[in-house]
Write an enzyme that holds these catalytic residues in place. Structure first.
Site, PDB file in Angstrom:
ATOM      1  N   ASP A  44       0.826  -1.215   0.000  1.00 30.98           N
ATOM      2  CA  ASP A  44       0.000   0.000   0.000  1.00 30.98           C
ATOM      3  C   ASP A  44       0.860   1.265   0.000  1.00 30.98           C
ATOM      4  OD1 ASP A  44      -2.526  -0.923  -0.083  1.00 30.98           O
ATOM      5  OD2 ASP A  44      -2.944  -0.723   2.063  1.00 30.98           O
ATOM      6  N   LYS A  66      -1.265   4.667  -4.914  1.00 31.28           N
ATOM      7  CA  LYS A  66      -1.149   5.713  -5.943  1.00 31.28           C
ATOM      8  C   LYS A  66       0.223   5.703  -6.616  1.00 31.28           C
ATOM      9  CE  LYS A  66      -4.466   8.831  -3.823  1.00 31.28           C
ATOM     10  NZ  LYS A  66      -4.574   8.224  -2.477  1.00 31.28           N
ATOM     11  N   MET A 183      -8.685   9.887   8.306  1.00 32.96           N
ATOM     12  CA  MET A 183      -9.168  10.399   7.016  1.00 32.96           C
ATOM     13  C   MET A 183     -10.149  11.573   7.198  1.00 32.96           C
ATOM     14  SD  MET A 183      -9.699   6.731   5.113  1.00 32.96           S
ATOM     15  CE  MET A 183     -10.098   5.804   6.602  1.00 32.96           C
TER      16      MET A 183
END
Ligand code: SAH
Length: 263
Positions: A44, A66, A183
């Protein structure tokens, strides 16, 4: 002589490993051993390079966040990759930031693999919320300040109703709970407004970015000033927002360092 195990189980196995908040020294020994034994690692975004460097040089490393290229690899594709690698006989380590079972979609991955008849082991990691608060030198619970702690996400699946912040604020106030929000930075304004329906504007808050890493930064503020303070400090993801009286000691220490040192 061939053992039953070799004859009946030609496939590899899969371990979901918690890589902790970033500092390689916060890895568990069990996690380190699993990383060193892996032939394939699916990694990750929030896993630091120093931790990936513990893998064997010949191990295949697949970045599925990403930095893997696209915005982020679709979950179904990651699960398919894991399944294929296990069936090819690889020792697969799925390396996830923090703890695999805290907001890491680890639950979904385990369900998917188990449904395909594959055994999965899970190795805990230190979750970011825990490391972030500890890095400030304060506890998450305290006999005088907080009787419990809630780990909650500020981000929910599109279409979901999301966290009931008003109910949470009310409960946190009455039951004296620390809120640890993952988050939450991009939605801080909305979270602040909702929490203010049940918690005083003076409630101490800390926001910690990149906890446990050399790039760590934090601010302390109050619930009433949260979104403005985040904006002014330019804090961004990955950050943890901690709401509750356990933070008051940090605020006091920042305001009167001598007094706290003397105490
Ligand atoms: N499974 C992870 C959480 C994944 S969700 C864990 O247990 O920690 C991703 C969120 O975790 C980020 O948006 C941020 O809120 C938090 N996070 C992860 N690493 C962090 C770090 N080093 N510092 C602060 N927050 C972090």
């Amino acid at each position: 002589m061939t053992s039953n195990k070799t004859t009946l189980s030609p496939s590899g196995h899969c371990i979901l490993v918690g890589a902790g908040p970033g500092d390689p020294e916060l890895l568990t020994l069990k996690a380190l051993k699993a990383i060193q034994a892996a032939t394939v690692l699916l990694v990750d975004d929030l896993v630091s390079n120093e931790i990936v460097a513990f893998a064997r040089p010949e191990a295949r490393i697949v970045y599925v966040g990403k930095r893997g290229g696209c915005k982020s690899t679709p979950q179904a594709f990651i699960e398919k990759l894991m399944l294929m690698a296990v069936r090819e006989g690889e020792n697969v380590v799925r390396l996830k930031g923090g703890d695999p079972f805290i907001f890491g979609r680890g639950g979904e991955e385990v369900e998917h693999l188990r449904a395909a008849g594959i055994e999965v082991e899970v190795i805990n990691g230190i979750t970011a919320g825990l490391a972030a608060v500890t890095s400030l030198g304060v506890p998450l619970t305290h006999r005088q300040h907080a009787h419990g702690v809630v780990f909650v996400t500020g981000h929910t699946k599109p279409g979901d109703t999301g966290t009931d912040w008003r109910a949470l604020a009310d409960t946190a106030h009455k039951a004296r709970l620390t809120l640890v929000i993952y988050m939450g930075v991009s939605g801080a304004g909305r979270i602040q407004n909702e929490l203010l329906t049940g918690l005083p504007a003076s409630t101490p808050v800390a926001v910690i970015q990149n906890a446990s890493l050399p790039t760590q930064r934090h601010i302390t503020t109050t619930l009433g000033a949260l979104a403005d303070a985040i904006h002014e400090a330019g804090l961004a993801s990955p950050s943890i927002i901690v709401v509750g009286d356990v933070i008051s000691d940090v605020v006091l220490a920042a305001a009167h360092p001598e007094a706290v040192r003397a105490a």
